[in-house]
Design a protein around this motif. Structure first.
Motif, PDB file in Angstrom:
ATOM      1  N   VAL A  18       0.602  -1.552  -0.679  1.00  0.00           N
ATOM      2  CA  VAL A  18       0.171   0.041   0.244  1.00  0.00           C
ATOM      3  C   VAL A  18       1.029   1.270  -0.041  1.00  0.00           C
ATOM      4  O   VAL A  18       0.782   2.430  -0.368  1.00  0.00           O
ATOM      5  N   GLY A  19       2.287   1.550   0.303  1.00  0.00           N
ATOM      6  CA  GLY A  19       2.830   2.132   1.000  1.00  0.00           C
ATOM      7  C   GLY A  19       3.620   2.406  -0.507  1.00  0.00           C
ATOM      8  O   GLY A  19       3.922   3.526  -0.649  1.00  0.00           O
ATOM      9  N   LEU A  20       3.864   1.516  -1.054  1.00  0.00           N
ATOM     10  CA  LEU A  20       5.140   1.898  -2.390  1.00  0.00           C
ATOM     11  C   LEU A  20       4.070   2.541  -4.113  1.00  0.00           C
ATOM     12  O   LEU A  20       2.946   1.767  -3.760  1.00  0.00           O
ATOM     13  N   GLY A  21       4.508   2.979  -4.719  1.00  0.00           N
ATOM     14  CA  GLY A  21       3.872   3.561  -5.835  1.00  0.00           C
ATOM     15  C   GLY A  21       4.365   4.500  -6.365  1.00  0.00           C
ATOM     16  O   GLY A  21       5.822   5.015  -5.334  1.00  0.00           O
ATOM     17  N   SER A  22       3.629   5.600  -7.710  1.00  0.00           N
ATOM     18  CA  SER A  22       4.022   6.298  -7.932  1.00  0.00           C
ATOM     19  C   SER A  22       4.692   7.535  -6.949  1.00  0.00           C
ATOM     20  O   SER A  22       5.682   8.669  -7.160  1.00  0.00           O
ATOM     21  N   LYS A  23       3.494   7.663  -5.860  1.00  0.00           N
ATOM     22  CA  LYS A  23       3.712   8.527  -4.531  1.00  0.00           C
ATOM     23  C   LYS A  23       4.231   7.512  -3.390  1.00  0.00           C
ATOM     24  O   LYS A  23       3.099   6.443  -3.128  1.00  0.00           O
ATOM     25  N   THR A  24       5.028   7.796  -2.560  1.00  0.00           N
ATOM     26  CA  THR A  24       6.366   6.736  -1.565  1.00  0.00           C
ATOM     27  C   THR A  24       4.861   6.820  -0.175  1.00  0.00           C
ATOM     28  O   THR A  24       5.304   8.724   0.403  1.00  0.00           O
ATOM     29  N   ILE A  25       4.492   5.857   0.393  1.00  0.00           N
ATOM     30  CA  ILE A  25       3.662   6.696   1.866  1.00  0.00           C
ATOM     31  C   ILE A  25       4.318   5.542   3.106  1.00  0.00           C
ATOM     32  O   ILE A  25       4.342   3.988   2.493  1.00  0.00           O
ATOM     33  N   SER A  26       4.955   6.126   3.379  1.00  0.00           N
ATOM     34  CA  SER A  26       5.408   5.486   4.983  1.00  0.00           C
ATOM     35  C   SER A  26       4.760   4.549   5.344  1.00  0.00           C
ATOM     36  O   SER A  26       3.591   4.595   5.640  1.00  0.00           O
ATOM     37  N   PRO A  27       5.233   3.493   6.500  1.00  0.00           N
ATOM     38  CA  PRO A  27       4.480   2.573   7.172  1.00  0.00           C
ATOM     39  C   PRO A  27       3.822   2.734   8.193  1.00  0.00           C
ATOM     40  O   PRO A  27       2.280   2.805   8.039  1.00  0.00           O
ATOM     41  N   ALA A  28       4.604   3.122   8.812  1.00  0.00           N
ATOM     42  CA  ALA A  28       4.035   4.306   9.720  1.00  0.00           C
ATOM     43  C   ALA A  28       2.079   4.897   9.369  1.00  0.00           C
ATOM     44  O   ALA A  28       1.501   4.447   9.726  1.00  0.00           O
ATOM     45  N   ASN A  29       2.419   6.083   8.653  1.00  0.00           N
ATOM     46  CA  ASN A  29       1.733   6.111   7.470  1.00  0.00           C
ATOM     47  C   ASN A  29       0.305   5.555   7.148  1.00  0.00           C
ATOM     48  O   ASN A  29      -0.453   5.732   7.273  1.00  0.00           O
ATOM     49  N   VAL A  30       1.243   4.110   6.718  1.00  0.00           N
ATOM     50  CA  VAL A  30       0.291   3.588   6.051  1.00  0.00           C
ATOM     51  C   VAL A  30      -0.909   2.866   6.764  1.00  0.00           C
ATOM     52  O   VAL A  30      -2.180   3.107   7.040  1.00  0.00           O
ATOM     53  N   ILE A  31      -0.304   2.630   7.759  1.00  0.00           N
ATOM     54  CA  ILE A  31      -0.740   2.041   9.309  1.00  0.00           C
ATOM     55  C   ILE A  31      -1.373   2.690  10.052  1.00  0.00           C
ATOM     56  O   ILE A  31      -3.121   2.959  10.121  1.00  0.00           O
ATOM     57  N   ARG A  32      -1.724   4.488   9.945  1.00  0.00           N
ATOM     58  CA  ARG A  32      -2.423   5.202  10.540  1.00  0.00           C
ATOM     59  C   ARG A  32      -3.947   5.450   9.956  1.00  0.00           C
ATOM     60  O   ARG A  32      -4.437   6.014   9.943  1.00  0.00           O
ATOM     61  N   ILE A  33      -3.151   5.789   8.730  1.00  0.00           N
ATOM     62  CA  ILE A  33      -4.143   6.157   7.462  1.00  0.00           C
ATOM     63  C   ILE A  33      -5.375   4.904   8.072  1.00  0.00           C
ATOM     64  O   ILE A  33      -6.899   5.037   7.560  1.00  0.00           O
ATOM     65  N   LEU A  34      -5.352   3.889   8.145  1.00  0.00           N
ATOM     66  CA  LEU A  34      -5.903   2.471   7.406  1.00  0.00           C
ATOM     67  C   LEU A  34      -6.168   2.647   8.588  1.00  0.00           C
ATOM     68  O   LEU A  34      -7.569   2.157   8.363  1.00  0.00           O
ATOM     69  N   PHE A  35      -5.855   2.408  10.056  1.00  0.00           N
ATOM     70  CA  PHE A  35      -7.118   2.685  11.708  1.00  0.00           C
ATOM     71  C   PHE A  35      -7.710   4.384  11.136  1.00  0.00           C
ATOM     72  O   PHE A  35      -8.126   4.448  12.717  1.00  0.00           O
TER      73      PHE A  35
END
Lengths: 348, 335
Positions: free
Chosen positions: A39-56
């Protein structure tokens, strides 16, 4: 302390080794980690910590949209399609008692592709919800034809595989023919069709894909796991299985139906992704031994992991191009297959 | 084994009929299509070329197409019959062994990533790809105690076909190729090809076809079985090597002209064995002539399936070929 975990009540009985339970837990963790990374990687990188916070839901950022409407459905589809193909392959290998088969090699996935293409070309006015049904019907038609052609005083695994490979070529050809002769083939549609036939989970959405596939997975997975013990019996050979009281032909038909339905449902969304159905069961058997009670859930988890990672590479290796994930599963799968062929060089 | 044509004179007549049909096939391949052309115009276009549109169509589109279809059909059929002789497996053929897909992959990769261009370079790449895949599948199919079994070889071929075609698609998509090219390298087609493509590959195919014919006598001995052949004084390794080189030239040559076309190498040798028996001195020329006829006919047919659109001929042969495949596989695949 017993090495085995037994779950048993009036409805079903199920037994796992402790080791298997551990493997399953580890694989679950690996899958979750892979999901976060994907979920984090792609043309726009999102850090794992942020990914988890967004998901929750504890972080509100502009990335929320990217994650929720673009990357999440794709990751979830990867999990469902990968595991469905893997479980379908595990069941099929058990049924035909040949470790070198999988739904894509013997043409079942091809039948599902054909069903999907027919649906897209001729039933475009019908709700997309019925697309898996059409793919599953295609898969069943293919399986039935293969079985019919291979039948000659019974079906030997050898004939089934040979005929399946031939049928796979023919079904692919018919699918191409339908795509090319259909009344609307602007090249864009045709390229999409080709991509689909290699297997890609590009541009999937919640409503159209995730919710369409989910019911099938939810129903078929538990049934597959509950029926796994019948495969264990069948592995002993038809005579032994009959003499210990298993109704071999009926159980085999049910198992085949589950396997074909899973492959069909997966293909309807993800296209004919190669080699996952072949690889995952082998890795699973390496990890937890030959008992199908363990092999089936573990295969599913491995299949989902393989497709998550393949799709990740397919998505980010050639940015901004999005390569079909099937290209990468084939790139890993074919060498793996060669290794298997070598290992099984002296019969089974 | 009972065959349809028994005496040598019958077989010679059959071959002559084949040559007539072949001529008919070439002419009809030129005559029929979106724009029908009278056969008199064909003659005129070569004797009294006047630069009219019809004459141009004949010389730049229809004639190359007919020649390529004929050459590809002949080479795939002969390659199939040789492979079936060496492996003693009736399902052996360039498409099923993955040789066609391998050759196509080498061409696609060479042109996309290494800037290879030019027709002779494509032909070379196709030969390398064909040789590489053939060796790989043959080795994989023969590992183990029971040697080369139909199952192992077919599985290895199927896996490598899936491998190479998936990779080809990946390469084509990353290098931004057009749909026509993608299609072409996937299913094989003889449409829209230039005469130069034919002339680049024709010498190799010609040499290989002559070589196959010269090898026929030795193939007869080899098919008696390795032990018998050695006992009769044959150096089997040389014969197999020579046959291998010929197969690679034929399969690679046809792929460089027409892409990977399926099943011709199974259908034609199978029918020819029914016609003339197992004698390679007849099987090889029959395969060459009738292979060409099959692909010419399939190509003409492919223009009418959804007229005025055209279906690539590789799709036609795949659909025609499956009944044969099923029939052979049901018998167990061994000759």
């Amino acid at each position: 302390m017993s090495k085995l975990v037994t779950i048993r009540n009036r409805m079903f009985s199920f037994q796992l080794e402790r080791r298997t339970v551990m493997v399953i837990l580890m694989l679950l963790l690996a899958n979750l980690a892979a999901i976060v990374v994907c979920v984090g990687l792609g043309s726009k990188t999102i850090s794992p910590a942020n990914v988890i916070r967004i998901l929750f839901g504890t972080l509100d950022s502009p990335d929320t949209m990217i994650i929720e409407s673009l990357r999440m459905p794709r990751v979830i589809i990867a999990v469902m399609v990968g595991s469905a193909l893997a479980v379908s392959g595990a069941l099929l290998q058990g049924i035909v008692r040949n470790p070198l088969t999988s739904p894509d090699i013997i043409g079942i996935s091809g039948g599902a592709s054909l069903g999907t293409v027919i649906f897209i070309l001729y039933f475009s006015h019908v709700s997309i919800r019925y697309m898996p049904l059409s793919a599953i019907l295609g898969a069943f038609a293919a399986a039935f034809l293969i079985y019919l052609f291979a039948y000659r005083k019974g079906v030997t695994p050898l004939r089934l595989v040979l005929i399946g490979i031939g049928m796979a070529t023919a079904i692919t050809a018919v699918t191409y023919m339908l795509i090319l002769t259909s009344s609307f083939t602007p090249t864009a549609v045709a390229v999409k069709a080709f991509t689909f036939m290699t297997g890609s989970i590009y541009g999937v959405s919640w409503v159209r894909d995730v919710y369409t596939l989910l019911p099938w997975i939810v129903v078929l997975f538990p049934v597959a796991i509950l029926y796994a013990r019948h495969l264990n019996v069948q592995e002993l050979g038809d005579e032994v299985a009959t003499s210990v009281g298993s109704s071999v032909q009926i159980k085999r038909t049910i198992l085949l139906v589950i396997s074909v339905a899973l492959a069909g449902a997966a293909v309807s969304i993800g296209g004919a992704i190669n080699f996952i159905g072949l690889m995952a069961p082998h890795i699973a058997r390496k990890l937890v031994g030959p008992s199908y009670g363990g092999v089936i859930p573990v295969s599913g988890l491995i299949g989902s992991l393989v497709l998550l990672l393949s799709d990740l590479v397919a998505r980010i290796a050639f940015l901004p191009l999005d390569i079909p994930a099937g290209v990468f599963t084939a790139a890993i799968g074919a060498p793996f297959f060669i290794y298997l062929l070598y290992r099984h060089r002296n019969g089974s | 084994m009972k065959t349809l044509l028994e005496t040598s004179s019958q077989k010679a007549v059959g071959l002559f009929v084949g040559l007539l049909l072949f001529a008919v096939g070439i002419v009809s391949s030129i005559v029929f299509g979106v724009a029908d052309i009278s056969w008199r115009t064909i003659w005129d276009s070569y004797v009294r070329f006047d630069g009219s549109q019809e004459h141009l169509i004949i010389q730049t589109a229809r004639m190359p197409r007919a020649l390529i279809a004929a050459a590809a059909g002949a080479s795939l059929a002969v390659a199939g019959s040789l492979m079936q002789g060496i492996t003693r497996n009736q399902l052996a053929s360039p498409s099923l062994f993955g040789i066609n897909a391998g050759a196509a992959f080498f061409i696609v990769t060479g042109s996309a990533f290494f800037g290879v261009s030019g027709l002779s370079a494509f032909a070379t790449l196709a030969f390398v790809g064909a040789a590489f895949t053939a060796t790989l599948v043959y080795t994989l199919g023969s590992i183990g105690n029971d040697g080369l079994t139909p199952l192992k070889v077919t599985l290895a071929g199927a896996a490598l076909t899936a491998f190479f075609s998936s990779l080809s698609l990946g390469v084509l998509l990353t290098s931004g190729q057009t749909f026509d090219q993608v299609l072409y390298w996937f299913v094989g087609s003889v449409a829209g090809r230039d005469l130069n493509i034919f002339t680049a590959a024709a010498p190799y195919i010609g040499i290989a076809l002559v070589g196959a014919f010269l090898l026929a006598r030795h193939m007869n001995v080899l098919t008696l079985g390795e032990d018998v052949a050695v006992g009769l004084g044959q150096k089997t390794i040389y014969i197999k090597l020579a046959a291998g080189v010929i197969i690679v030239l034929l399969a690679g040559g046809s792929v460089s002209m027409a892409g990977p076309i399926a099943f011709v190498g199974i259908i034609v040798p199978h029918l020819m064995r029914y016609l003339v028996g197992l004698d390679y001195r007849w099987v090889i020329p029959y395969c060459a002539v009738y292979g060409a006829i099959l692909l010419l006919a399939a190509d003409v047919g492919s223009r009418y399936i959804s007229f005025p659109k055209e279906v690539p001929v590789g799709i036609m042969t795949a659909v025609i070929g499956v009944p044969f495949f099923v029939f052979i596989a049901r018998r167990g695949g061994r000759s």
